[in-house]
Design a protein around this motif. Structure first.
Motif, PDB file in Angstrom:
ATOM      1  N   LEU A   1      -6.834 -12.970  16.106  1.00 14.95           N
ATOM      2  CA  LEU A   1      -7.289 -11.655  16.538  1.00 14.95           C
ATOM      3  C   LEU A   1      -6.117 -10.674  16.607  1.00 14.95           C
ATOM      4  N   LEU A   2      -5.004 -11.121  17.175  1.00 17.37           N
ATOM      5  CA  LEU A   2      -3.819 -10.262  17.239  1.00 17.37           C
ATOM      6  C   LEU A   2      -3.299  -9.939  15.841  1.00 17.37           C
ATOM      7  N   ARG A   3      -3.292 -10.938  14.941  1.00 18.11           N
ATOM      8  CA  ARG A   3      -2.821 -10.712  13.570  1.00 18.11           C
ATOM      9  C   ARG A   3      -3.680  -9.667  12.871  1.00 18.11           C
ATOM     10  N   SER A   4      -4.977  -9.824  12.985  1.00 14.72           N
ATOM     11  CA  SER A   4      -5.899  -8.882  12.355  1.00 14.72           C
ATOM     12  C   SER A   4      -5.704  -7.470  12.909  1.00 14.72           C
ATOM     13  N   SER A   5      -5.536  -7.369  14.207  1.00 12.45           N
ATOM     14  CA  SER A   5      -5.320  -6.063  14.834  1.00 12.45           C
ATOM     15  C   SER A   5      -4.011  -5.439  14.380  1.00 12.45           C
ATOM     16  N   MET A   6      -2.955  -6.228  14.315  1.00  9.75           N
ATOM     17  CA  MET A   6      -1.664  -5.683  13.882  1.00  9.75           C
ATOM     18  C   MET A   6      -1.680  -5.313  12.398  1.00  9.75           C
ATOM     19  N   ASP A   7      -2.411  -6.068  11.585  1.00  8.24           N
ATOM     20  CA  ASP A   7      -2.563  -5.685  10.174  1.00  8.24           C
ATOM     21  C   ASP A   7      -3.251  -4.324  10.072  1.00  8.24           C
ATOM     22  N   SER A   8      -4.258  -4.104  10.899  1.00 11.20           N
ATOM     23  CA  SER A   8      -4.951  -2.805  10.907  1.00 11.20           C
ATOM     24  C   SER A   8      -4.015  -1.686  11.363  1.00 11.20           C
ATOM     25  N   MET A   9      -3.185  -1.977  12.362  1.00 10.61           N
ATOM     26  CA  MET A   9      -2.240  -0.970  12.842  1.00 10.61           C
ATOM     27  C   MET A   9      -1.211  -0.627  11.760  1.00 10.61           C
ATOM     28  N   LEU A  10      -0.752  -1.643  11.026  1.00 13.76           N
ATOM     29  CA  LEU A  10       0.202  -1.398   9.932  1.00 13.76           C
ATOM     30  C   LEU A  10      -0.457  -0.542   8.858  1.00 13.76           C
ATOM     31  N   ASP A  11      -1.696  -0.868   8.508  1.00 11.02           N
ATOM     32  CA  ASP A  11      -2.414  -0.065   7.513  1.00 11.02           C
ATOM     33  C   ASP A  11      -2.514   1.388   7.970  1.00 11.02           C
ATOM     34  N   ALA A  12      -2.829   1.596   9.237  1.00 10.17           N
ATOM     35  CA  ALA A  12      -2.945   2.960   9.761  1.00 10.17           C
ATOM     36  C   ALA A  12      -1.605   3.683   9.725  1.00 10.17           C
ATOM     37  N   ALA A  13      -0.539   2.985  10.079  1.00 10.08           N
ATOM     38  CA  ALA A  13       0.789   3.608  10.091  1.00 10.08           C
ATOM     39  C   ALA A  13       1.262   3.936   8.680  1.00 10.08           C
ATOM     40  N   VAL A  14       1.019   3.064   7.736  1.00  9.35           N
ATOM     41  CA  VAL A  14       1.466   3.274   6.365  1.00  9.35           C
ATOM     42  C   VAL A  14       0.576   4.294   5.654  1.00  9.35           C
ATOM     43  N   HIS A  15      -0.665   4.389   6.096  1.00  2.00           N
ATOM     44  CA  HIS A  15      -1.604   5.325   5.480  1.00  2.00           C
ATOM     45  C   HIS A  15      -1.041   6.753   5.489  1.00  2.00           C
ATOM     46  N   ALA A  16      -0.395   7.135   6.562  1.00  2.00           N
ATOM     47  CA  ALA A  16       0.174   8.485   6.643  1.00  2.00           C
ATOM     48  C   ALA A  16       1.233   8.683   5.563  1.00  2.00           C
ATOM     49  N   ASP A  17       2.068   7.681   5.328  1.00  2.00           N
ATOM     50  CA  ASP A  17       3.080   7.784   4.270  1.00  2.00           C
ATOM     51  C   ASP A  17       2.421   7.848   2.901  1.00  2.00           C
ATOM     52  N   ALA A  18       1.370   7.068   2.703  1.00  2.00           N
ATOM     53  CA  ALA A  18       0.658   7.089   1.427  1.00  2.00           C
ATOM     54  C   ALA A  18       0.022   8.459   1.201  1.00  2.00           C
ATOM     55  N   GLN A  19      -0.536   9.036   2.242  1.00  2.00           N
ATOM     56  CA  GLN A  19      -1.130  10.370   2.110  1.00  2.00           C
ATOM     57  C   GLN A  19      -0.072  11.416   1.781  1.00  2.00           C
ATOM     58  N   ALA A  20       1.124  11.267   2.343  1.00  2.00           N
ATOM     59  CA  ALA A  20       2.206  12.190   2.025  1.00  2.00           C
ATOM     60  C   ALA A  20       2.589  12.081   0.553  1.00  2.00           C
ATOM     61  N   LEU A  21       2.598  10.879   0.004  1.00  2.00           N
ATOM     62  CA  LEU A  21       2.902  10.688  -1.409  1.00  2.00           C
ATOM     63  C   LEU A  21       1.842  11.354  -2.280  1.00  2.00           C
ATOM     64  N   ILE A  22       0.584  11.180  -1.911  1.00  2.00           N
ATOM     65  CA  ILE A  22      -0.504  11.803  -2.661  1.00  2.00           C
ATOM     66  C   ILE A  22      -0.393  13.323  -2.599  1.00  2.00           C
ATOM     67  N   ALA A  23      -0.124  13.854  -1.420  1.00  2.00           N
ATOM     68  CA  ALA A  23       0.013  15.309  -1.268  1.00  2.00           C
ATOM     69  C   ALA A  23       1.174  15.835  -2.105  1.00  2.00           C
ATOM     70  N   GLN A  24       2.284  15.112  -2.132  1.00  2.00           N
ATOM     71  CA  GLN A  24       3.431  15.530  -2.944  1.00  2.00           C
ATOM     72  C   GLN A  24       3.064  15.527  -4.422  1.00  2.00           C
ATOM     73  N   GLY A  25       2.329  14.533  -4.872  1.00  2.00           N
ATOM     74  CA  GLY A  25       1.894  14.477  -6.265  1.00  2.00           C
ATOM     75  C   GLY A  25       0.991  15.645  -6.617  1.00  2.00           C
ATOM     76  N   ARG A  26       0.104  16.002  -5.716  1.00  2.00           N
ATOM     77  CA  ARG A  26      -0.783  17.151  -5.961  1.00  2.00           C
ATOM     78  C   ARG A  26       0.007  18.449  -6.009  1.00  2.00           C
ATOM     79  N   PHE A  27       0.988  18.572  -5.131  1.00  2.00           N
ATOM     80  CA  PHE A  27       1.841  19.759  -5.155  1.00  2.00           C
ATOM     81  C   PHE A  27       2.572  19.860  -6.489  1.00  2.00           C
ATOM     82  N   LEU A  28       3.184  18.754  -6.908  1.00  2.00           N
ATOM     83  CA  LEU A  28       3.930  18.773  -8.165  1.00  2.00           C
ATOM     84  C   LEU A  28       3.009  19.068  -9.345  1.00  2.00           C
ATOM     85  N   ASP A  29       1.821  18.526  -9.322  1.00  2.00           N
ATOM     86  CA  ASP A  29       0.858  18.781 -10.391  1.00  2.00           C
ATOM     87  C   ASP A  29       0.497  20.264 -10.437  1.00  2.00           C
TER      88      ASP A  29
END
Length: 184
Positions: free
Chosen positions: A125-153
């Motif tokens: 249960l703790l592993r699953s929860s921490m995996d979800s937290m990591l996904d949420a934390a990394v999601h913001a960085d992934a969104q920043a990459l997508i936004a940068q790509g759209r800007f450059l495009d």
């Protein structure tokens, strides 16, 4: 107005200052807690099932730490990460380790499950929860990459990569020499 308020007003005393709230654990305390759990397990002879799960949870928490602010200071997600590292994980492991190994791994204690099985369920249960937290934390960085790509495009337009022409050259045109067949 309470009795204490009346006494304070009457005799000139001031309100006692409330005790300051303790500072929440920071990265050094979180890492120290994870290292403490690792030492407990190393000294205990705990099952490899337990050690591998605790190691994975600790690794995930360590990956989240640099991004903890991304989850939002004071958010439930950030709290869950800190509480897992400093409370939930150490308490679960310590409670299991207080039991004699052979007894904990073989005697049913909860609906036919041994202490080892109960702990494994908690760790999953703790592993699953921490995996979800990591996904949420990394999601913001992934969104920043997508936004940068759209800007450059938008700024430079879509550039399609050029692929060198590696197609074979067409065969030479047939000449009207004696090498041609006359079928007719």
């Amino acid at each position: 107005m309470g009795f204490g308020d009346w006494l304070s007003r009457t005799f000139g005393g001031s309100e006692p200052e409330p005790a300051p709230l303790p500072k929440p654990p920071g990265e050094p305390e979180i890492l120290a807690s994870l290292e403490h759990v690792d030492r407990l397990l190393a000294d205990s002879g705990a099952s490899p099932l337990v050690r591998s799960r605790v190691t994975r949870i600790g690794r995930t928490i360590r990956e989240i730490l640099p991004r903890l602010a991304t989850l939002g200071v004071g958010s439930q997600d950030a709290y869950a990460v800190v509480a897992t590292a400093t409370n939930y994980l150490p308490e679960s492991v310590a409670a299991y380790l207080r039991l004699p190994r052979d007894w904990a791994d073989s005697r049913p204690i909860d609906g036919g499950r041994t202490a080892l099985m109960v702990l494994i369920d908690q760790l999953e249960l703790l592993r699953s929860s921490m995996d979800s937290m990591l996904d949420a934390a990394v999601h913001a960085d992934a969104q920043a990459l997508i936004a940068q790509g759209r800007f450059l495009d938008a700024k430079f337009g879509r550039v399609t990569p050029t692929v060198p022409d590696t197609a074979p050259a067409p065969p030479p045109a047939a000449s009207s020499s004696s090498n041609t067949l006359d079928l007719g």
